[in-house]
Every structure is written in structure tokens, then in C-alpha cells.
Design a protein around this motif. Structure first.
Motif, PDB file in Angstrom:
ATOM      1  N   PHE A  36      14.381   9.696  24.821  1.00 57.52           N
ATOM      2  CA  PHE A  36      15.790   9.809  25.170  1.00 57.52           C
ATOM      3  C   PHE A  36      15.892  10.433  26.224  1.00 57.52           C
ATOM      4  N   HIS A  37      14.997  11.188  26.977  1.00 56.38           N
ATOM      5  CA  HIS A  37      15.049  12.105  28.094  1.00 56.38           C
ATOM      6  C   HIS A  37      15.143  11.112  29.257  1.00 56.38           C
ATOM      7  N   SER A  38      14.489   9.854  29.130  1.00 55.44           N
ATOM      8  CA  SER A  38      14.568   8.740  30.262  1.00 55.44           C
ATOM      9  C   SER A  38      16.022   8.168  30.134  1.00 55.44           C
ATOM     10  N   GLU A  39      16.314   7.830  29.109  1.00 58.58           N
ATOM     11  CA  GLU A  39      17.623   7.395  28.822  1.00 58.58           C
ATOM     12  C   GLU A  39      18.728   8.082  29.181  1.00 58.58           C
ATOM     13  N   ASN A  40      18.567   9.335  29.144  1.00 59.14           N
ATOM     14  CA  ASN A  40      19.531  10.273  29.542  1.00 59.14           C
ATOM     15  C   ASN A  40      19.552  10.554  31.077  1.00 59.14           C
ATOM     16  N   GLY A  41      18.328  10.523  31.630  1.00 53.60           N
ATOM     17  CA  GLY A  41      18.202  10.408  33.151  1.00 53.60           C
ATOM     18  C   GLY A  41      18.865   9.131  33.725  1.00 53.60           C
ATOM     19  N   VAL A  42      18.921   8.029  33.102  1.00 51.88           N
ATOM     20  CA  VAL A  42      19.590   7.019  33.730  1.00 51.88           C
ATOM     21  C   VAL A  42      21.011   7.175  33.714  1.00 51.88           C
ATOM     22  N   LYS A  43      21.431   7.706  32.308  1.00 49.24           N
ATOM     23  CA  LYS A  43      22.804   8.003  32.303  1.00 49.24           C
ATOM     24  C   LYS A  43      23.425   9.206  33.510  1.00 49.24           C
ATOM     25  N   GLY A  90      30.291   9.613  40.290  1.00 47.47           N
ATOM     26  CA  GLY A  90      30.714  10.835  40.809  1.00 47.47           C
ATOM     27  C   GLY A  90      30.928  11.252  42.174  1.00 47.47           C
ATOM     28  N   THR A  91      29.760  10.603  43.150  1.00 46.73           N
ATOM     29  CA  THR A  91      29.837  10.720  44.260  1.00 46.73           C
ATOM     30  C   THR A  91      30.385   9.454  45.277  1.00 46.73           C
ATOM     31  N   GLY A  92      31.033   8.667  44.419  1.00 45.04           N
ATOM     32  CA  GLY A  92      31.438   7.622  45.174  1.00 45.04           C
ATOM     33  C   GLY A  92      30.575   6.922  45.518  1.00 45.04           C
ATOM     34  N   GLY A  93      29.116   6.789  45.042  1.00 43.73           N
ATOM     35  CA  GLY A  93      28.080   5.973  45.703  1.00 43.73           C
ATOM     36  C   GLY A  93      27.414   6.539  46.883  1.00 43.73           C
ATOM     37  N   ALA A  94      27.610   7.948  47.135  1.00 44.14           N
ATOM     38  CA  ALA A  94      26.930   8.714  48.155  1.00 44.14           C
ATOM     39  C   ALA A  94      25.490   8.848  47.981  1.00 44.14           C
ATOM     40  N   ILE A  95      25.430   9.364  46.748  1.00 45.56           N
ATOM     41  CA  ILE A  95      23.902   9.479  46.133  1.00 45.56           C
ATOM     42  C   ILE A  95      23.638   8.534  44.834  1.00 45.56           C
ATOM     43  N   ASP A  96      22.611   7.695  45.302  1.00 42.83           N
ATOM     44  CA  ASP A  96      22.115   6.712  44.341  1.00 42.83           C
ATOM     45  C   ASP A  96      20.824   6.989  43.764  1.00 42.83           C
ATOM     46  N   ILE A  97      20.881   7.342  42.628  1.00 43.49           N
ATOM     47  CA  ILE A  97      19.453   7.453  41.965  1.00 43.49           C
ATOM     48  C   ILE A  97      18.995   6.712  41.520  1.00 43.49           C
ATOM     49  N   THR A  98      17.611   6.244  41.589  1.00 41.31           N
ATOM     50  CA  THR A  98      16.862   5.243  40.856  1.00 41.31           C
ATOM     51  C   THR A  98      15.958   6.007  40.089  1.00 41.31           C
ATOM     52  N   VAL A  99      15.940   5.832  38.981  1.00 44.23           N
ATOM     53  CA  VAL A  99      14.893   6.462  37.812  1.00 44.23           C
ATOM     54  C   VAL A  99      13.919   5.620  37.496  1.00 44.23           C
TER      55      VAL A  99
END
Ligand code: PCA
Length: 327
Positions: free
Chosen positions: A41-48, A56-65
Motif C-alpha cells: 500500500f505504501h508503494s501504490e500510494n506513492g504511485v497515486k 497538479g503541476t500541469g506536468g512540470a514535475i513528473d515523478i517515476t516511482v
């Protein structure tokens, strides 16, 4: 041919149109190492959280878990963020009690044994935690507790005497100390590697949540899970403070709002995962139930020793946290 050209033009056009939406002028790619399995659940929450930040940043910050310790092992994630090898990541801070005893606030046996109590304890510790992390070039974004910690064995255990000489997998200072005080032999092993450790006999017991045993199918090697509710340790998502300083105020607000959502949803997921995974251990064939009164009484004695040791190590900061928690 014409079709290909117009498709390329559309693609090129959308790239041009998309660019001005980035408040910082360009998209930042953030790799986010996490130590636990992708299905946890921590990892799934991280992906969310990552999806929320992208939106929320209009694509300015693109996080890959990167879950499962695939980019950095749990023990290395904190340093990787501090030194800027990665901008963001998740770590169980109680694994760094040797740097500062305050990091172990959530692994003091029997201090906070329910989700409600652990939330109160976290609130009491948070200001100090944020301050210590800030000195280490880390900005805390959100924290989520694991389910209550219980004991896994491959035999029936009714007393501390039954634990004598058992090889015990530890994940932080407190778990190693618990092993020492109960006559077991601690060996530090990342959650990502426990299935193999149990299968090969490198370890034959541990204290952890039902969640981690379930994630790693430990019923293939172990037989008993004793609910003890010793503590609920936290995972913390942190960002490198230099990276954070370069984020626009608008995007900072967007990320923080996603972090607040992740904290709330992660807590709910942790609660829901508690019973779900205990049922899963049972379905796997394990004996799951509360530890006997005699064993609990002996573990509480160990808990008193460990509480005193933690208070000694954490000094005034520790005392202030426990006082705020008890208020
Ligand atoms: N699972 C993690 C930490 C606490 C927990 O429930 C682990 O066993 O490594």
C-alpha cells in the motif's frame, strides 16, 4: 505519407502548446526510490501521489516511482536523497536511529500501539523530526504508518525462553535490540529480500506487520504470526531541500496538497491492509492470533528496558515528544 506528416505536425504542435503550461519553464523528471514491493500500500500510494503531482503541476514535475528497492535499497535511500542522487524518495526513518535517536520515536515498544495513538505520537514528534531533517538537507512531504507490528516464527512460541537462539530478521535498531534482549540472533535484511532469507534459513523469525509477511508470502517458510501490536513504524517521503527550493511556489503548493492527500489516503490504506493481510496469512496456512498473556507480559518488560534506553539516547527531545504525546 500525407497522413504521417500531419500526425507529426499534430504531435509537434501539442508539444509547443504543452510547454507554456510548465510554470518552471520545463518538465522535471524525478525518480522516486521506494523499498517495498510494488503491490504494497505504501508503494501504490506513492504511485497515486506521483499521478497527483503530475496533474497538479500541469506536468512540470513528473515523478517515476521505483518500488521494491530496485533503484536504491531501503538503507541507501535517505543518503541518496540527501546527496541529490535522487530528488525524492521514501524511507523508514527508524532505520537511522544511530544518526539521531529521535528517528526511532515510532519504534519504542508499547508506547503507541494503535493507529490513533501512533497518529498522536507522530504529531508530537513531527516538529522535531522536520527540524532534524531540515539540517540534513531534507524536506518532509508526508508520512504513513505501517500496520501494528507482530512476531513471526516457524514454531509455536509461548515465552521469551522459546525464542532463545532463534535467527531473527531485523529492519532497524529497535528490532535488533529486541532480538538481543530476548536471546535471539539478529540479522539485518531488507523487506525485499526476506522471502529468500526465510526460504534458505538465514532467518527464521521477525517482527513486522501482517502486511510485509503477506507481501512476501512468508507462509511458504513460516508458520505462526502473533499479534503483539508493539508499535507502528512510519515511512516518510522526503525531497532534497535544494531541489525543493527551486520549485515554484505554485508547484510547491500543488505538491504539498498531493502530499496531504497521500498522508490521509495512506493511513486509510494501512488500516484496511491490516485485517486484509492477516486474513491472507491465514489463507496461506499460518496460525494467526494474539500472543499469549505470559509472552505479552515478558515482552512488556523488554519494552520497559527499550523505552528507558530510547529516552536516554533521545535526551530532552525524546522527553518532550513523550510529554506532548501523553498530554
Ligand atoms: N514492514 C517493514 C517495516 C515495518 C513493516 O511492517 C519491514 O518489515 O521491513
Amino acid at each position: 505519407m500525407k497522413k504521417v506528416t500531419s500526425l507529426m505536425m499534430v504531435t509537434a504542435l501539442s508539444a509547443v502548446v504543452a510547454a507554456p503550461a510548465f510554470a518552471d519553464g520545463h518538465a522535471q523528471k524525478w525518480d522516486m526510490p521506494m523499498a517495498y514491493s510494488a503491490s504494497n500500500f505504501h508503494s501504490e500510494n506513492g504511485v497515486k501521489f506521483a499521478d497527483c503531482v503530475r496533474e497538479g503541476t500541469g506536468g512540470a514535475i513528473d515523478i517515476t516511482v521505483h518500488p521494491g528497492g530496485s533503484l536504491f535499497k531501503g538503507a541507501d535511500i535517505k543518503r541518496a536523497i540527501q546527496t541529490g542522487q535522487v530528488p525524492i524518495g521514501e524511507r523508514l526513518l527508524s532505520g537511522h536511529q544511530n544518526e539521531n535517536a529521535v528517528f526511532g520515536f515510532d519504534s519504542v515498544p508499547f508506547l503507541a500501539t494503535s493507529f490513533d495513538a501512533s497518529a498522536k505520537l507522530f504529531d508530537a514528534a513531527k516538529p522535531k523530526l522536520v527540524e532534524i531533517l531540515a539540517d540534513q538537507n531534507l524536506t518532509l512531504l508526508y508520512s504513513v504508518p505501517w500496520p501494528p507490528q507482530g512476531l513471526y516464527f516457524k514454531k509455536e512460541v509461548n515465552s521469551v525462553a522459546d525464542m532463545e537462539g532463534v535467527k531473527f530478521r531485523s529492519y532497524n535498531n529497535a528490532t535488533a535490540r529486541l532480538a538481543e534482549l530476548t536471546g535471539m540472533l539478529p540479522v539485518t535484511i531488507e523487506a525485499a529480500e526476506i522471502s529468500q532469507a526465510f526460504a534458505t534459513g538465514v532467518a527464521e523469525s521477525m517482527i513486522s506487520s501482517g502486511a510485509t509477511g503477506y507481501d512476501r508470502k512468508v507462509w511458504e517458510s513460516l508458520t505462526h504470526f502473533y499479534e503483539v501490536d508493539a508499535w507502528l513504524p512510519y515511512n516518510h517521503v522526503m525531497v532534497n531541500s535544494d531541489v525543493w527550493a527551486d520549485v515554484s511556489d505554485e508547484n510547491k503548493a500543488a505538491v504539498q496538497s498531493c502530499a496531504d492527500t497521500a498522508a490521509a489516503e495512506g493511513l486509510e490504506a494501512s488500516k484496511a491492509y491490516t485485517q486484509f493481510t492477516l486474513d491472507g496469512l491465514k489463507a496461506g496456512g499460518m496460525t494467526v492470533g494474539r500472543a499469549g498473556d505470559g509472552l505479552v507480559a515478558e515482552l512488556k518488560e523488554v519494552g520497559v528496558t527499550m523505552t528507558n534506553e530510547w529516552l536516554d539516547a533521545a535526551g530532552d527531545d525524546g522527553k518532550a515528544i513523550v510529554e506532548a504525546f501523553n498530554n
